[in-house]
Design a protein around this motif. Structure first.
Motif, PDB file in Angstrom:
ATOM      1  N   THR A  73      59.926 106.022 -34.571  1.00  0.00           N
ATOM      2  CA  THR A  73      59.038 105.083 -33.890  1.00  0.00           C
ATOM      3  C   THR A  73      58.010 105.842 -33.057  1.00  0.00           C
ATOM      4  OG1 THR A  73      60.874 103.508 -33.900  1.00  0.00           O
ATOM      5  CG2 THR A  73      58.989 102.961 -32.528  1.00  0.00           C
ATOM      6  N   THR A  74      58.467 106.871 -32.338  1.00  0.00           N
ATOM      7  CA  THR A  74      57.502 107.642 -31.529  1.00  0.00           C
ATOM      8  C   THR A  74      56.475 108.348 -32.412  1.00  0.00           C
ATOM      9  OG1 THR A  74      58.810 109.709 -31.479  1.00  0.00           O
ATOM     10  CG2 THR A  74      59.229 108.106 -29.740  1.00  0.00           C
TER      11      THR A  74
ATOM     12  N   ILE B 107      64.734 106.300 -33.193  1.00  0.00           N
ATOM     13  CA  ILE B 107      63.908 106.444 -31.994  1.00  0.00           C
ATOM     14  C   ILE B 107      62.720 107.352 -32.311  1.00  0.00           C
ATOM     15  CG2 ILE B 107      63.829 107.258 -29.608  1.00  0.00           C
ATOM     16  CD1 ILE B 107      66.944 106.873 -29.562  1.00  0.00           C
TER      17      ILE B 107
ATOM     18  N   ILE C 204      60.152 115.073 -23.064  1.00  0.00           N
ATOM     19  CA  ILE C 204      61.534 115.404 -22.690  1.00  0.00           C
ATOM     20  C   ILE C 204      62.364 114.118 -22.629  1.00  0.00           C
ATOM     21  CG2 ILE C 204      62.999 116.273 -20.801  1.00  0.00           C
ATOM     22  CD1 ILE C 204      60.695 118.299 -20.197  1.00  0.00           C
ATOM     23  N   ALA C 205      61.760 113.054 -22.104  1.00  0.00           N
ATOM     24  CA  ALA C 205      62.472 111.769 -22.027  1.00  0.00           C
ATOM     25  C   ALA C 205      62.822 111.272 -23.428  1.00  0.00           C
ATOM     26  CB  ALA C 205      61.619 110.734 -21.286  1.00  0.00           C
ATOM     27  N   TRP C 206      61.883 111.362 -24.348  1.00  0.00           N
ATOM     28  CA  TRP C 206      62.175 110.935 -25.725  1.00  0.00           C
ATOM     29  C   TRP C 206      63.257 111.791 -26.349  1.00  0.00           C
ATOM     30  CZ3 TRP C 206      61.254 106.323 -26.498  1.00  0.00           C
ATOM     31  CH2 TRP C 206      60.092 105.704 -26.050  1.00  0.00           C
TER      32      TRP C 206
ATOM     33  N   ASP D  56      61.972 121.159 -25.863  1.00  0.00           N
ATOM     34  CA  ASP D  56      61.882 120.939 -24.415  1.00  0.00           C
ATOM     35  C   ASP D  56      61.606 122.249 -23.674  1.00  0.00           C
ATOM     36  OD1 ASP D  56      62.371 118.275 -24.821  1.00  0.00           O
ATOM     37  OD2 ASP D  56      64.410 118.273 -24.023  1.00  0.00           O
TER      38      ASP D  56
ATOM     39  N   MET E 239      63.456 114.958 -15.162  1.00  0.00           N
ATOM     40  CA  MET E 239      63.201 113.817 -16.046  1.00  0.00           C
ATOM     41  C   MET E 239      64.499 113.275 -16.635  1.00  0.00           C
ATOM     42  SD  MET E 239      60.733 111.994 -17.474  1.00  0.00           S
ATOM     43  CE  MET E 239      61.785 110.566 -17.373  1.00  0.00           C
TER      44      MET E 239
ATOM     45  N   LEU F 262      66.425 109.505 -16.131  1.00  0.00           N
ATOM     46  CA  LEU F 262      66.836 108.589 -17.213  1.00  0.00           C
ATOM     47  C   LEU F 262      68.313 108.245 -17.109  1.00  0.00           C
ATOM     48  CD1 LEU F 262      65.158 109.656 -20.570  1.00  0.00           C
ATOM     49  CD2 LEU F 262      64.514 107.825 -19.015  1.00  0.00           C
TER      50      LEU F 262
ATOM     51  N   ARG G  13      69.103 112.750 -27.969  1.00  0.00           N
ATOM     52  CA  ARG G  13      70.340 113.543 -27.824  1.00  0.00           C
ATOM     53  C   ARG G  13      71.492 112.672 -27.357  1.00  0.00           C
ATOM     54  NH1 ARG G  13      66.623 117.749 -25.902  1.00  0.00           N
ATOM     55  NH2 ARG G  13      66.672 116.715 -23.880  1.00  0.00           N
ATOM     56  N   GLN G  14      71.211 111.786 -26.394  1.00  0.00           N
ATOM     57  CA  GLN G  14      72.284 110.933 -25.878  1.00  0.00           C
ATOM     58  C   GLN G  14      72.842 110.031 -26.986  1.00  0.00           C
ATOM     59  OE1 GLN G  14      73.835 111.102 -22.922  1.00  0.00           O
ATOM     60  NE2 GLN G  14      72.576 112.878 -22.460  1.00  0.00           N
TER      61      GLN G  14
ATOM     62  N   GLU H 125      65.593 113.313 -24.824  1.00  0.00           N
ATOM     63  CA  GLU H 125      66.872 113.087 -24.153  1.00  0.00           C
ATOM     64  C   GLU H 125      67.558 111.824 -24.673  1.00  0.00           C
ATOM     65  OE1 GLU H 125      68.632 114.979 -22.576  1.00  0.00           O
ATOM     66  OE2 GLU H 125      70.080 113.758 -21.490  1.00  0.00           O
ATOM     67  N   SER H 126      66.813 110.765 -24.889  1.00  0.00           N
ATOM     68  CA  SER H 126      67.491 109.562 -25.385  1.00  0.00           C
ATOM     69  C   SER H 126      68.005 109.792 -26.804  1.00  0.00           C
ATOM     70  CB  SER H 126      66.601 108.323 -25.279  1.00  0.00           C
ATOM     71  OG  SER H 126      65.439 108.458 -26.047  1.00  0.00           O
TER      72      SER H 126
ATOM     73  N   PHE I 107      55.153 109.673 -16.131  1.00  0.00           N
ATOM     74  CA  PHE I 107      56.285 110.602 -16.120  1.00  0.00           C
ATOM     75  C   PHE I 107      55.826 112.019 -15.787  1.00  0.00           C
ATOM     76  CE2 PHE I 107      59.634 108.296 -18.967  1.00  0.00           C
ATOM     77  CZ  PHE I 107      59.926 107.465 -17.914  1.00  0.00           C
ATOM     78  N   ASN I 108      54.669 112.407 -16.288  1.00  0.00           N
ATOM     79  CA  ASN I 108      54.199 113.761 -16.013  1.00  0.00           C
ATOM     80  C   ASN I 108      53.801 113.934 -14.561  1.00  0.00           C
ATOM     81  OD1 ASN I 108      54.734 114.351 -18.602  1.00  0.00           O
ATOM     82  ND2 ASN I 108      52.631 114.798 -19.212  1.00  0.00           N
TER      83      ASN I 108
ATOM     84  N   GLY J   9      56.888 115.969 -14.379  1.00  0.00           N
ATOM     85  CA  GLY J   9      56.390 117.181 -15.036  1.00  0.00           C
ATOM     86  C   GLY J   9      57.544 117.937 -15.661  1.00  0.00           C
TER      87      GLY J   9
ATOM     88  N   SER K 154      55.935 117.882 -22.314  1.00  0.00           N
ATOM     89  CA  SER K 154      55.744 116.967 -21.187  1.00  0.00           C
ATOM     90  C   SER K 154      57.046 116.294 -20.781  1.00  0.00           C
ATOM     91  CB  SER K 154      54.734 115.890 -21.585  1.00  0.00           C
ATOM     92  OG  SER K 154      55.276 115.096 -22.629  1.00  0.00           O
ATOM     93  N   ALA K 155      57.076 115.777 -19.554  1.00  0.00           N
ATOM     94  CA  ALA K 155      58.213 114.956 -19.108  1.00  0.00           C
ATOM     95  C   ALA K 155      58.419 113.785 -20.071  1.00  0.00           C
ATOM     96  CB  ALA K 155      57.959 114.446 -17.697  1.00  0.00           C
ATOM     97  N   TRP K 156      57.334 113.223 -20.511  1.00  0.00           N
ATOM     98  CA  TRP K 156      57.348 112.111 -21.475  1.00  0.00           C
ATOM     99  C   TRP K 156      58.098 112.503 -22.750  1.00  0.00           C
ATOM    100  CZ3 TRP K 156      56.426 107.121 -21.927  1.00  0.00           C
ATOM    101  CH2 TRP K 156      55.880 106.559 -23.075  1.00  0.00           C
TER     102      TRP K 156
END
Lengths: 345, 345
Positions: free
Chosen positions: A208-209, A205, A168-170, A263, B235, B239, A175-176, A172-173, B216-217, B221, A164-166
């Motif tokens: 926590t998720t 991070i 992917i967002a997790w 991802d 996504m 961010l 990786r950053q 990405e942060s 986010f989805n 997506g 999910s985009a959700w």
């Protein structure tokens, strides 16, 4: 149980065209492959997991449990990109004598399953009774579905049909956080100076998720920790501990590539319309979800159960979030064993 | 509406004993304070928010809305530690001529409310009809409850009575991302080289916690973004954009101190048993929760509504997560206006 073993596959080509020779695949097995080669159970491990299923899913083994090694030949192979023995950024490039490190391509979930298929063929496996795994392991399970000549049933846990985009967002942060470490150096760091702080933050991070509001509050609340101001809250100390623990056992390039691999997860990629692709997964399937999972919420498992024509949904009610698939082992085993008896035998 | 104004408080002492002279407090107002000084509405802003309520909560203003400036004198003051005009790490220390920066103490939520009380006294406010705010704003609302001689009613939104271990964990990974930036230098960075990357990563983590799986989805997506490999998924691009946007308008020391301030939030600190302290908040209260909020889940607002003796709960059903209190403005205004008419008038 045998210890970890490594087989070498002569050549393997990734979906992106990258080709490797002499590809190591590390795996562990429990029980015996029968003469027909049709009693295999494939267990797929998660992001930072390893092949020692008896260690992290021990309660699933035994007579009447999910895996009965009197009957089942259980195998777990290490995924591409993981630091525990299969081809990864830590593997030495025979041309340079150096590790592949940052030059390692992004392995898709499909790549890992394709490589593991070669391993099963090599071992003489003719039928897989069940493919099972949670989180990134569940992604592999869903890709195994398309090896229709081999795989008889599926147990994807705490996962969806595409990242999910959700999520992917997790990713990405995380990786950053690694890329922001001054030691990262575009992945060309040394063994002496890896980007440990960045990797630790990524793990904080992620940890926590993997949990939940309820689990952290029950365990830590606003309790004050030991060790002075920086650990004022026990919650903070726990996160720091988890970060440091991963740094001791994982590699940053591996972590980055595996999150990118997750991802990439999309059963429909190159196969057509998403819901039609789900409908094409016809094996008997037990979809397992956890009601407190914020990362792969129950809506994703409901979707799988609704669109896979031979699927049923088992919801585990537990406060621990996503990680419940590694914690609620007794209930998980009972659900799977009951389903196997009822649907597969 | 008047523009932002700054008043200077001669002296102010934090809970931890830190004392500052000539303390600036920035604020904005709408409507007129009546001659009795009893028509004030206090709006409390969130972590990276500012005093321009008409900008971020515009739909709450108007006849029949939450704030009717024909009757209400609406005020929003900038919190201690925020970079928008009130005393903060960006304030110049008159002794050194330099910014306080990392030497700035951790302001508690209670400190901010105590300072804002001095502002209201200075302005001649005798009664506050309603204190309202979401997230960190909601924490201030709950602290305003203990100014019993002044505050008549409360609208805490998307918040709990004390910062949870779960929220402390999220704060901590954000702070660690800032601390991990090579420009951080224990908070003694220069204007030319602030820890921008760390602050951007903190914002990426935070932005995700503010939203939801569904939002986010629905919006992103697995859509592919523009601009090459690094923005493969839209996504990710979003961010990065949000991270860069905060870096342009915020300061890392301020961000760290404000997250620590939020972690300090506990209405029971120094006041006794938590549930008894909740029971001592007797003003009419409308507790607002959002059903998709993962950060301050509805269980926290249910707790407040259950233990505050004159509280009722309004649940906003929206897919956007925690940030819904800034997005579902029309519904929020209607719920508040209806409650004010029914309970307060």
């Amino acid at each position: 149980m045998s210890g970890p073993v490594t087989k070498v596959i002569d050549e393997f080509t990734f979906e992106d065209g990258s080709t490797f020779g002499a590809v190591p695949v590390a795996y562990q097995t429990w029980g015996q492959l029968n003469s027909a080669g049709d009693n295999c159970v494939v267990v797929c491990h998660a992001l930072t997991g390893n092949t020692n299923v008896a260690d992290w899913w021990g309660e699933l083994f035994g007579p009447g449990r999910a895996f009965d090694t009197e009957k089942d030949f259980v195998i777990c192979a290490n995924v591409i990109g993981s630091p525990y023995g299969t081809l990864s950024p830590l593997t030495l490039d025979s041309r340079s004598g150096e590790r592949f490190a940052a030059s390692f391509p992004v392995p898709t979930i499909r790549d890992t399953v394709n490589l593991h298929r070669k391993l099963l063929d090599l071992l003489g496996v003719k039928r897989v009774r069940m493919c099972i795994g949670g989180s990134m392991g569940g992604m592999q399970v869903l890709e195994w579905a398309f090896h229709r000549d081999l795989v008889e049933s599926l147990v994807p846990i705490a996962v969806g049909g595409r990242h999910s985009a959700w999520c992917i967002a997790w990713s990405e942060s995380q990786r950053q956080a690694i890329f922001g470490d001054p030691h990262w150096n575009d992945g060309r760091y040394t063994d002496e100076s890896p980007p440990s702080l960045g990797l630790a933050i990524a793990r904080m991070i992620a940890m926590t998720t993997y949990r939940s509001f309820t689990s952290f509050n029950q365990r830590f609340g606003r309790a004050v920790g030991e060790g002075g101001a920086d650990a004022q809250f026990a919650m903070k100390g726990y996160l720091h501990y988890q970060g440091a623990k991963l740094v001791d056992r994982f590699d940053a390039n591996c972590y980055v590539r595996l999150t990118e691999s997750m991802d990439s997860h999309d059963v429909a990629r190159g196969r057509g319309d998403y819901l039609e692709v789900l409908a094409s997964i016809t094996q008997p399937t037990l979809v397992v979800g956890i009601d407190s999972d914020i990362l792969y919420p129950i809506a994703e498992q409901e979707e799988l159960a609704a669109y896979l024509p031979n699927a049923e949904l088992a919801v585990i009610s537990a406060p621990h979030g996503h990680d419940s698939f590694l914690i609620e082992r007794i209930e998980l085993s009972e659900r799977i064993a009951e389903w196997r008896r009822r649907v597969l035998e």
